[in-house]
Design a protein around this motif. Structure first.
Motif, PDB file in Angstrom:
ATOM      1  N   ASN A  97       7.829  -7.735   2.772  1.00  0.00           N
ATOM      2  CA  ASN A  97       8.180  -6.321   2.924  1.00  0.00           C
ATOM      3  C   ASN A  97       7.476  -5.654   4.112  1.00  0.00           C
ATOM      4  O   ASN A  97       8.033  -4.735   4.710  1.00  0.00           O
ATOM      5  CB  ASN A  97       7.816  -5.599   1.616  1.00  0.00           C
ATOM      6  N   THR A 130      10.199   7.230   2.920  1.00  0.00           N
ATOM      7  CA  THR A 130       8.843   6.654   2.820  1.00  0.00           C
ATOM      8  C   THR A 130       8.062   7.221   4.006  1.00  0.00           C
ATOM      9  O   THR A 130       8.597   8.022   4.777  1.00  0.00           O
ATOM     10  CB  THR A 130       8.854   5.114   2.938  1.00  0.00           C
ATOM     11  N   ILE A 169       8.207   1.140   0.054  1.00  0.00           N
ATOM     12  CA  ILE A 169       9.017   0.177  -0.693  1.00  0.00           C
ATOM     13  C   ILE A 169       8.133  -0.889  -1.353  1.00  0.00           C
ATOM     14  O   ILE A 169       8.366  -1.274  -2.508  1.00  0.00           O
ATOM     15  CB  ILE A 169      10.060  -0.466   0.258  1.00  0.00           C
ATOM     16  N   SER A 216       0.818  -1.223   0.000  1.00  0.00           N
ATOM     17  CA  SER A 216       0.000   0.000   0.000  1.00  0.00           C
ATOM     18  C   SER A 216       0.848   1.268   0.000  1.00  0.00           C
ATOM     19  O   SER A 216       0.333   2.339  -0.294  1.00  0.00           O
ATOM     20  CB  SER A 216      -0.927   0.009   1.222  1.00  0.00           C
ATOM     21  N   TYR A 235      13.386  -3.015  17.061  1.00  0.00           N
ATOM     22  CA  TYR A 235      13.455  -3.030  15.587  1.00  0.00           C
ATOM     23  C   TYR A 235      14.694  -3.793  15.117  1.00  0.00           C
ATOM     24  O   TYR A 235      14.611  -4.643  14.222  1.00  0.00           O
ATOM     25  CB  TYR A 235      13.457  -1.587  15.064  1.00  0.00           C
ATOM     26  N   ARG A 244      -3.311  -4.553   4.065  1.00  0.00           N
ATOM     27  CA  ARG A 244      -4.359  -4.805   5.064  1.00  0.00           C
ATOM     28  C   ARG A 244      -5.699  -4.298   4.552  1.00  0.00           C
ATOM     29  O   ARG A 244      -6.725  -4.922   4.741  1.00  0.00           O
ATOM     30  CB  ARG A 244      -3.995  -4.124   6.389  1.00  0.00           C
TER      31      ARG A 244
HETATM   32  N1  LIG Z   1      12.080   3.428   5.134  1.00  0.00           N
HETATM   33  C1  LIG Z   1      13.271   3.028   5.563  1.00  0.00           C
HETATM   34  O1  LIG Z   1      14.147   3.868   5.864  1.00  0.00           O
HETATM   35  C2  LIG Z   1      13.581   1.563   5.695  1.00  0.00           C
HETATM   36  C3  LIG Z   1      14.929   1.192   5.854  1.00  0.00           C
HETATM   37  C4  LIG Z   1      15.251  -0.151   5.969  1.00  0.00           C
HETATM   38  C5  LIG Z   1      14.249  -1.096   5.939  1.00  0.00           C
HETATM   39  N2  LIG Z   1      12.934  -0.724   5.801  1.00  0.00           N
HETATM   40  C6  LIG Z   1      11.934  -1.772   5.786  1.00  0.00           C
HETATM   41  O2  LIG Z   1      11.197  -1.694   4.580  1.00  0.00           O
HETATM   42  C7  LIG Z   1       9.905  -2.256   4.757  1.00  0.00           C
HETATM   43  C8  LIG Z   1       8.865  -1.330   4.161  1.00  0.00           C
HETATM   44  O3  LIG Z   1       8.911  -0.098   4.867  1.00  0.00           O
HETATM   45  P1  LIG Z   1       8.606   1.308   4.172  1.00  0.00           P
HETATM   46  O4  LIG Z   1       9.765   2.185   4.426  1.00  0.00           O
HETATM   47  O5  LIG Z   1       8.116   1.122   2.804  1.00  0.00           O
HETATM   48  O6  LIG Z   1       7.448   1.841   5.150  1.00  0.00           O
HETATM   49  P2  LIG Z   1       5.890   2.117   4.907  1.00  0.00           P
HETATM   50  O7  LIG Z   1       5.703   3.058   3.775  1.00  0.00           O
HETATM   51  O8  LIG Z   1       5.380   2.516   6.259  1.00  0.00           O
HETATM   52  O9  LIG Z   1       5.325   0.699   4.486  1.00  0.00           O
HETATM   53  C9  LIG Z   1       5.110  -0.322   5.402  1.00  0.00           C
HETATM   54  C10 LIG Z   1       4.099  -1.258   4.813  1.00  0.00           C
HETATM   55  O10 LIG Z   1       3.889  -2.359   5.713  1.00  0.00           O
HETATM   56  C11 LIG Z   1       2.497  -2.553   5.793  1.00  0.00           C
HETATM   57  N3  LIG Z   1       2.089  -3.235   7.020  1.00  0.00           N
HETATM   58  C12 LIG Z   1       2.274  -2.837   8.309  1.00  0.00           C
HETATM   59  N4  LIG Z   1       1.730  -3.748   9.147  1.00  0.00           N
HETATM   60  C13 LIG Z   1       1.200  -4.734   8.363  1.00  0.00           C
HETATM   61  C14 LIG Z   1       0.510  -5.939   8.630  1.00  0.00           C
HETATM   62  N5  LIG Z   1       0.223  -6.348   9.877  1.00  0.00           N
HETATM   63  N6  LIG Z   1       0.120  -6.717   7.569  1.00  0.00           N
HETATM   64  C15 LIG Z   1       0.403  -6.338   6.304  1.00  0.00           C
HETATM   65  N7  LIG Z   1       1.027  -5.197   5.987  1.00  0.00           N
HETATM   66  C16 LIG Z   1       1.424  -4.401   7.013  1.00  0.00           C
HETATM   67  C17 LIG Z   1       1.894  -1.171   5.692  1.00  0.00           C
HETATM   68  O11 LIG Z   1       0.551  -1.294   5.305  1.00  0.00           O
HETATM   69  P3  LIG Z   1      -0.662  -0.435   5.949  1.00  0.00           P
HETATM   70  O12 LIG Z   1      -0.976   0.550   4.882  1.00  0.00           O
HETATM   71  O13 LIG Z   1      -1.724  -1.454   6.143  1.00  0.00           O
HETATM   72  O14 LIG Z   1      -0.180   0.185   7.245  1.00  0.00           O
HETATM   73  C18 LIG Z   1       2.748  -0.589   4.588  1.00  0.00           C
HETATM   74  O15 LIG Z   1       2.276  -0.955   3.317  1.00  0.00           O
HETATM   75  C19 LIG Z   1       9.761  -2.518   6.262  1.00  0.00           C
HETATM   76  O16 LIG Z   1       9.976  -3.889   6.509  1.00  0.00           O
HETATM   77  C20 LIG Z   1      10.879  -1.679   6.875  1.00  0.00           C
HETATM   78  O17 LIG Z   1      11.335  -2.227   8.098  1.00  0.00           O
HETATM   79  C21 LIG Z   1      12.587   0.589   5.669  1.00  0.00           C
END
Ligand SMILES: NC(=O)c1ccc[n+]([C@@H]2O[C@H](COP(=O)([O-])OP(=O)(O)OC[C@H]3O[C@@H](n4cnc5c(N)ncnc54)[C@H](OP(=O)(O)O)[C@@H]3O)[C@@H](O)[C@H]2O)c1
Length: 266
Positions: free
Chosen positions: A80, A180, A13, A10, A145, A33
């Protein structure tokens, strides 16, 4: 046509990865979700929008079953979905840490347990786990985390051996800071001041909209490469290889001093 299932498509990443696979001719099971929050790109005929909450086993089972019923096979899974949790460990309720692990670690485990039998029968399939640079070293006030990402790294490293005989590949994508909507939820505790505010401020600054952080597209490209890489390479750092190597080769005191200095803590 190859099919990929992506959790958390949604935003951020996951969304960028979904669009990237789509642009490269893959069929995308884009899960969220709330599938109604998926962007207009999900209206493409090659997108299968599905509801999936990784903390719910029934939801995971139903989504994977639906994908297989509609497509007949699955080539890649991208774990992810993830959330942030930070602060002094003593200030974070255990239930919050358990919930955090339900998403960031057990969510991936649930997905893997559901797809591995499918991949085994097909005799192929790739699992890409979105980890982080903090899956390789700890940072201050990020203990839940980091622990979740370390767990994902250990799981993946072990699974490499276990899944190899079935031609199932496992990959770890390790981004650093990416622009993000992702934010660490910070628990507060006065005993940890002023260090806690310094780290909080540092992370807020880094995450600010006008920061120089790269967008999620760079991670999407790496996820795509990893999903199609038939080699045995496990880790795909994204501009984080330098920090990862330094953390392992520098004397521990030097490394810790660098981290304390960069976060402005004693
Ligand atoms: N941004 C960074 O700096 C960074 C760096 C390293 C690693 N990461 C990792 O990259 C991944 C994606 O993060 P992002 O930066 O893209 O953040 P984001 O934009 O907040 O995306 C997180 C995603 O996870 C989903 N999610 C959360 N809880 C969930 C659940 N119970 N079931 C299914 N989906 C769920 C969210 O969906 P909803 O819309 O339903 O909330 C959203 O689509 C994560 O694993 C994060 O740890 C991020």
């Amino acid at each position: 046509m190859k099919t990929v299932l992506i959790t958390g498509a949604s935003s951020g990443i996951g969304e960028a990865a979904a669009q990237y696979f789509l642009s490269r001719g893959w069929r995308v099971a884009a899960t969220a979700r709330k599938p109604e929050t998926l962007g207009t790109w999900s209206h493409s005929e090659n997108v299968l929008p599905l509801a999936l909450d990784v903390t719910n086993s029934e939801s995971v089972r139903t989504a994977v079953r639906d994908v297989l019923q509609r497509t007949g096979s699955l080539d890649a899974l991208i774990n992810n979905a993830g959330v942030g949790l930070a602060g002094p460990l003593e200030a974070i309720p255990l239930s919050d840490i358990e919930q955090h692990f339900q998403t960031n670690f057990f969510g991936a485990v649930r997905m893997i347990q559901e797809v591995v039998p499918v991949f085994r029968q097909q005799n192929h399939g790739t699992i890409v786990n979105v980890s982080s640079i903090v899956g390789r070293f700890g940072l201050p006030f990020l203990s839940p985390y980091c622990a979740g990402k370390f767990a994902m790294e250990g799981l993946s490293e072990s699974l490499y051996y276990e899944l190899r005989p079935f031609n199932i590949k496992i990959k770890l994508v390790e981004p650093g800071g990416i622009k993000t909507k992702f934010r660490q939820v910070f628990a507060q505790h006065s005993a940890y001041e002023p260090s806690l505010s310094a780290v909080n401020r540092r992370m807020d600054l880094a995450a600010a909209a006008d920061s120089k952080l790269p967008g999620p597209e760079s991670v999407a490209e790496t996820i795509f490469k990893a999903a199609g890489d038939s080699s045995e390479k496990l880790r795909y750092p994204i501009k984080t290889q330098g920090a990862s190597i330094l953390s392992h080769v520098l004397p521990v005191g030097t490394w810790r001093g660098m981290i304390r200095k960069s976060f402005g803590i004693s």
